[in-house]
Enzyme design. Structure first.
Site, PDB file in Angstrom:
ATOM      1  N   ARG A  39     -46.881  28.230 -28.106  1.00 49.29           N
ATOM      2  CA  ARG A  39     -47.271  29.611 -28.382  1.00 49.29           C
ATOM      3  C   ARG A  39     -46.168  30.393 -29.092  1.00 49.29           C
ATOM      4  O   ARG A  39     -46.406  31.511 -29.550  1.00 49.29           O
ATOM      5  CB  ARG A  39     -47.651  30.322 -27.080  1.00 49.29           C
ATOM      6  CG  ARG A  39     -49.030  29.953 -26.590  1.00 49.29           C
ATOM      7  CD  ARG A  39     -49.318  30.644 -25.281  1.00 49.29           C
ATOM      8  NE  ARG A  39     -50.731  30.589 -24.957  1.00 49.29           N
ATOM      9  CZ  ARG A  39     -51.266  31.157 -23.894  1.00 49.29           C
ATOM     10  NH1 ARG A  39     -50.490  31.803 -23.035  1.00 49.29           N
ATOM     11  NH2 ARG A  39     -52.557  31.067 -23.653  1.00 49.29           N
ATOM     12  N   LYS A 184     -64.776  25.574 -11.737  1.00 56.35           N
ATOM     13  CA  LYS A 184     -65.926  26.396 -11.338  1.00 56.35           C
ATOM     14  C   LYS A 184     -66.988  26.551 -12.414  1.00 56.35           C
ATOM     15  O   LYS A 184     -66.686  26.893 -13.552  1.00 56.35           O
ATOM     16  CB  LYS A 184     -65.437  27.787 -10.941  1.00 56.35           C
ATOM     17  CG  LYS A 184     -64.735  27.813  -9.600  1.00 56.35           C
ATOM     18  CD  LYS A 184     -63.933  29.070  -9.471  1.00 56.35           C
ATOM     19  CE  LYS A 184     -64.369  29.905  -8.288  1.00 56.35           C
ATOM     20  NZ  LYS A 184     -63.750  31.244  -8.383  1.00 56.35           N
ATOM     21  N   GLY A 339     -55.174  25.982 -22.147  1.00 55.67           N
ATOM     22  CA  GLY A 339     -55.081  25.854 -20.701  1.00 55.67           C
ATOM     23  C   GLY A 339     -54.917  24.418 -20.262  1.00 55.67           C
ATOM     24  O   GLY A 339     -54.124  23.662 -20.841  1.00 55.67           O
ATOM     25  N   GLY A 362     -58.629  31.427 -21.536  1.00 56.45           N
ATOM     26  CA  GLY A 362     -59.729  32.380 -21.331  1.00 56.45           C
ATOM     27  C   GLY A 362     -60.255  32.918 -22.651  1.00 56.45           C
ATOM     28  O   GLY A 362     -61.463  33.082 -22.838  1.00 56.45           O
TER      29      GLY A 362
HETATM   30  C1  3PG Z   1     -53.168  33.441 -21.133  1.00 55.94           C
HETATM   31  O1  3PG Z   1     -52.184  32.823 -20.783  1.00 55.94           O
HETATM   32  O2  3PG Z   1     -54.334  33.081 -20.897  1.00 55.94           O
HETATM   33  C2  3PG Z   1     -52.966  34.677 -21.960  1.00 55.94           C
HETATM   34  O3  3PG Z   1     -51.628  34.855 -22.277  1.00 55.94           O
HETATM   35  C3  3PG Z   1     -53.535  35.873 -21.249  1.00 55.94           C
HETATM   36  O4  3PG Z   1     -52.871  36.066 -20.030  1.00 55.94           O
HETATM   37  P1  3PG Z   1     -53.633  36.770 -18.835  1.00 55.94           P
HETATM   38  O5  3PG Z   1     -54.694  35.818 -18.368  1.00 55.94           O
HETATM   39  O6  3PG Z   1     -52.582  37.043 -17.785  1.00 55.94           O
HETATM   40  O7  3PG Z   1     -54.244  38.033 -19.359  1.00 55.94           O
HETATM   41 MG    MG Z   2     -55.310  33.348 -18.363  1.00 54.92          MG
END
Ligand code: 3PG
Ligand code: MG
Length: 386
Positions: A39, A184, A339, A362
């Site tokens: 990132r 989930k 993720g 997300g």
């Molecule tokens: C992440 O790691 O998904 C993004 O940087 C957003 O972070 P957050 O879920 O704490 O808003």
């Molecule tokens: Mg997150």
């Protein structure tokens, strides 16, 4: 088709200008060391473009972790700032021209989306660049606010994410196969509904497969399972024939310990689609993994998000590994959501073998659900009256 998101080329000449750049430098840090700097490396392309086009200064700004609206040394940007300096130097640019503000979430107005905070951030800057795709699903002050005050554009990372993920929604080459895992179903319902309108096959593994298996009448033992989602899963299964669930599983005996960093215990077994009473399903079985790999191998487009099992525990890593290898090997165009699936790919040494590795967890799921995100929409709506 969605209106085009402005890119760097759409900005007024940045020569001599001061640029505010939102980045997602929310990187994993263990004992003060950054363990994965993807990132940080990717948006370097944007920083260098800005400097090459004569920007006087690039002020980057990011959140890190989830401090509760006040300064907290555990979430200090210092390690990130030091590494940013190294990256800028390694790129042959002048590090004195690139700054990084302190953690945006140290100010409660950031998460509240308070425009007074955005107004303070843009102070002294001439243009705004948002390259923080991973945070674009948050309507936070630094994400949605600056385009109200400054000419704004997506950086290279943001632009690529929008192009690739938008392409999946608007004309992916068929067969289009999505592979979803993770714990989930309730977290993924929106994206499942959106994908079912577009994919030829949806392969379901991970903890969420047990709610689908329960909906088909299988026993799930002690596996992860969301009782309140069984009817929804049944409706999704009955809505067509795209969803494919595991036909075999790897399970752990009652009371067995599992996961990362624990002393493993218990007996593992391969079973069919029914989990014996008190046993727990922790991975798709080898038969399912092979079936999924075949489907992935025949696809023209593959989207993968979420591990197939508890891959941090080597006894339950085989399903995720087989899927990762199939995604890496297929001739189709491959997109992996950030993720855990990105972490799995990295662990298997395959991160370089996919066409697009999303920096958003997300954010990528929400983009695939809605086809847009607050941070992207803000760039398109540009400067509205302040
Ligand atoms: C992440 O790691 O998904 C993004 O940087 C957003 O972070 P957050 O879920 O704490 O808003
Ligand atoms: Mg997150």
């Amino acid at each position: 088709m969605m209106e085009k998101t402005p890119t760097l080329e759409d900005l007024p000449d940045v020569g001599g200008k001061s640029v505010l750049m939102r980045t997602d430098y929310n990187v994993p840090i263990v004992d003060g060391r950054i363990t994965d700097d993807l990132r940080m490396r990717l948006p370097m392309e944007t920083i260098i473009w800005l400097l090459d086009h004569g920007a006087r200064r690039v002020t980057t700004a990011s959140h890190l972790g989830r401090p509760k609206g006040k300064p907290d040394p555990r979430f200090s940007m210092e390690p990130v700032r030091a590494h940013l300096r190294e990256l800028v130097e390694a790129a042959g640019a002048d590090p004195s021209k690139v700054e990084l503000l302190e953690n945006l979430r140290f100010d409660p107005r950031e998460e509240a989306g308070d425009l007074s905070f955005a107004k303070e951030l843009v102070e002294g800057h001439d243009v705004f660049v948002n390259d923080a795709f991973g945070a674009a699903h948050r309507a936070h002050a630094s994400v949605v606010g600056p385009p109200r005050f400054l000419p704004s554009a997506a950086g290279r990372v943001m632009a690529r994410e929008v192009e690739v993920l938008g392409g999946l929604l608007e004309g992916a080459k068929r067969p289009f196969v999505a592979v979803l895992g993770g714990s989930k179903v309730s977290d993924k319902l929106g994206v499942i509904e959106s994908l079912l309108k577009r994919v030829d096959t949806l392969l379901v593994g991970g903890g969420m497969c047990f709610t689908f298996l329960a909906a088909q009448g299988h026993s799930v033992g002690e596996s992860l399972f969301e009782a309140d989602q069984v009817d929804t899963c049944r409706r999704l299964l009955e809505s067509g024939d795209q969803i494919q669930v595991p036909s075999d599983l790897t399970v752990l005996s009652p009371g067995g310990r599992f996961g990362a960093g624990v002393q493993p215990s218990g007996e593992t077994r391969q079973v069919g689609a029914d989990v014996p009473d008190e046993w727990i399903g922790l991975d798709i079985g080898p038969g399912t993994a092979a079936e999924f790999a075949d489907v992935i191998g025949a696809a023209a487009t593959v989207l993968w998000n979420g591990p197939m099992g508890v891959f941090e525990d080597p006894r339950f890593a085989a399903g995720t590994r087989t899927v990762a290898e199939a995604v890496a090997a297929t001739r189709g165009f491959t997109v992996v959501g950030g993720g855990d699936s990105a972490a799995a790919l990295a662990e298997f040494g395959l991160a370089g073998d996919v066409d697009h590795l999303s920096t958003g967890g997300g954010a990528s799921l929400e983009f695939l659900e809605h086809g847009d995100l607050p941070g992207v929409a803000a760039l398109r709506s540009g400067m509205v009256a302040t």
